[in-house]
Scaffold this motif. Sequence first.
Motif, PDB file in Angstrom:
ATOM      1  N   PRO A 113      19.680 -49.429 -13.139  1.00 47.42           N
ATOM      2  CA  PRO A 113      18.330 -49.634 -12.597  1.00 47.42           C
ATOM      3  C   PRO A 113      17.410 -50.371 -13.577  1.00 47.42           C
ATOM      4  CG  PRO A 113      19.066 -47.395 -12.170  1.00 47.42           C
ATOM      5  CD  PRO A 113      20.054 -48.011 -13.117  1.00 47.42           C
ATOM      6  N   ARG A 114      17.538 -50.082 -14.855  1.00 50.00           N
ATOM      7  CA  ARG A 114      16.707 -50.746 -15.864  1.00 50.00           C
ATOM      8  C   ARG A 114      16.969 -52.254 -15.894  1.00 50.00           C
ATOM      9  NH1 ARG A 114      18.024 -47.824 -20.375  1.00 50.00           N
ATOM     10  NH2 ARG A 114      19.678 -49.229 -20.994  1.00 50.00           N
ATOM     11  N   CYS A 115      18.213 -52.654 -15.597  1.00 48.95           N
ATOM     12  CA  CYS A 115      18.579 -54.067 -15.633  1.00 48.95           C
ATOM     13  C   CYS A 115      18.382 -54.773 -14.292  1.00 48.95           C
ATOM     14  CB  CYS A 115      20.016 -54.213 -16.105  1.00 48.95           C
ATOM     15  SG  CYS A 115      20.230 -53.779 -17.853  1.00 48.95           S
ATOM     16  N   ALA A 129      21.604 -64.256  -6.387  1.00 45.30           N
ATOM     17  CA  ALA A 129      20.745 -64.692  -7.490  1.00 45.30           C
ATOM     18  C   ALA A 129      20.223 -63.475  -8.263  1.00 45.30           C
ATOM     19  CB  ALA A 129      19.593 -65.546  -6.972  1.00 45.30           C
ATOM     20  N   ALA A 130      19.866 -62.405  -7.550  1.00 49.17           N
ATOM     21  CA  ALA A 130      19.418 -61.172  -8.204  1.00 49.17           C
ATOM     22  C   ALA A 130      20.558 -60.567  -9.019  1.00 49.17           C
ATOM     23  CB  ALA A 130      18.907 -60.173  -7.168  1.00 49.17           C
ATOM     24  N   TYR A 131      21.776 -60.667  -8.527  1.00 50.42           N
ATOM     25  CA  TYR A 131      22.943 -60.186  -9.270  1.00 50.42           C
ATOM     26  C   TYR A 131      23.091 -60.961 -10.576  1.00 50.42           C
ATOM     27  CZ  TYR A 131      27.809 -59.548 -10.641  1.00 50.42           C
ATOM     28  OH  TYR A 131      28.944 -59.311 -11.364  1.00 50.42           O
ATOM     29  N   GLU A 132      22.940 -62.278 -10.522  1.00 51.65           N
ATOM     30  CA  GLU A 132      23.065 -63.102 -11.730  1.00 51.65           C
ATOM     31  C   GLU A 132      21.982 -62.751 -12.748  1.00 51.65           C
ATOM     32  OE1 GLU A 132      25.586 -64.879 -12.575  1.00 51.65           O
ATOM     33  OE2 GLU A 132      26.581 -64.603 -10.650  1.00 51.65           O
ATOM     34  N   ARG A 133      20.756 -62.485 -12.295  1.00 51.70           N
ATOM     35  CA  ARG A 133      19.678 -62.063 -13.207  1.00 51.70           C
ATOM     36  C   ARG A 133      20.032 -60.713 -13.838  1.00 51.70           C
ATOM     37  NH1 ARG A 133      16.721 -64.232  -8.958  1.00 51.70           N
ATOM     38  NH2 ARG A 133      16.239 -62.178  -8.102  1.00 51.70           N
ATOM     39  N   TYR A 134      20.571 -59.815 -13.037  1.00 53.04           N
ATOM     40  CA  TYR A 134      21.013 -58.503 -13.525  1.00 53.04           C
ATOM     41  C   TYR A 134      22.068 -58.663 -14.607  1.00 53.04           C
ATOM     42  CZ  TYR A 134      24.227 -54.505 -13.318  1.00 53.04           C
ATOM     43  OH  TYR A 134      25.086 -53.487 -13.642  1.00 53.04           O
ATOM     44  N   ARG A 135      23.061 -59.518 -14.365  1.00 57.32           N
ATOM     45  CA  ARG A 135      24.134 -59.722 -15.342  1.00 57.32           C
ATOM     46  C   ARG A 135      23.580 -60.247 -16.666  1.00 57.32           C
ATOM     47  NH1 ARG A 135      28.921 -57.582 -15.211  1.00 57.32           N
ATOM     48  NH2 ARG A 135      29.840 -59.409 -16.142  1.00 57.32           N
ATOM     49  N   ALA A 136      22.594 -61.142 -16.605  1.00 58.34           N
ATOM     50  CA  ALA A 136      21.976 -61.665 -17.826  1.00 58.34           C
ATOM     51  C   ALA A 136      21.247 -60.551 -18.584  1.00 58.34           C
ATOM     52  CB  ALA A 136      21.011 -62.801 -17.484  1.00 58.34           C
ATOM     53  N   ARG A 137      20.514 -59.705 -17.861  1.00 57.61           N
ATOM     54  CA  ARG A 137      19.819 -58.586 -18.505  1.00 57.61           C
ATOM     55  C   ARG A 137      20.818 -57.603 -19.104  1.00 57.61           C
ATOM     56  NH1 ARG A 137      16.798 -58.067 -13.412  1.00 57.61           N
ATOM     57  NH2 ARG A 137      15.133 -59.600 -13.525  1.00 57.61           N
TER      58      ARG A 137
END
Length: 111
Positions: free
Chosen positions: A30-32, A60-68
Amino acid sequence: MVTCFIRYQIDPFQREAFKTYAENWGRIIPRCGGHLLGYFLPHEGTNDIAWGLIGFDNLAAYERYRARLRDDAEGRANFAFAQDARFILREERSFVDTVGGTFCQVPQMRT
């Protein structure tokens, strides 16, 4: 919503280690930016298959999550824990779409 459906083959003798690993994701995901739908351990039947489900608004939200996640110290530590302890034998990921009208349905009580 798109859901990342993760199927794990685990060492059944290290069930508690996998449980700790999954519980750690309860803070990290959740934090990411992921919507953690849950981790599931085998209860009856096959004793070496577990699942994790994480929802995202889109890929796209998944890719942002993976970066975080890559930048998250606790996330990196949890991955290292799994690699060091070797309780995950195999991991498969699939991305699935939610079927409208079926997600999070609760039983309706009859009076």
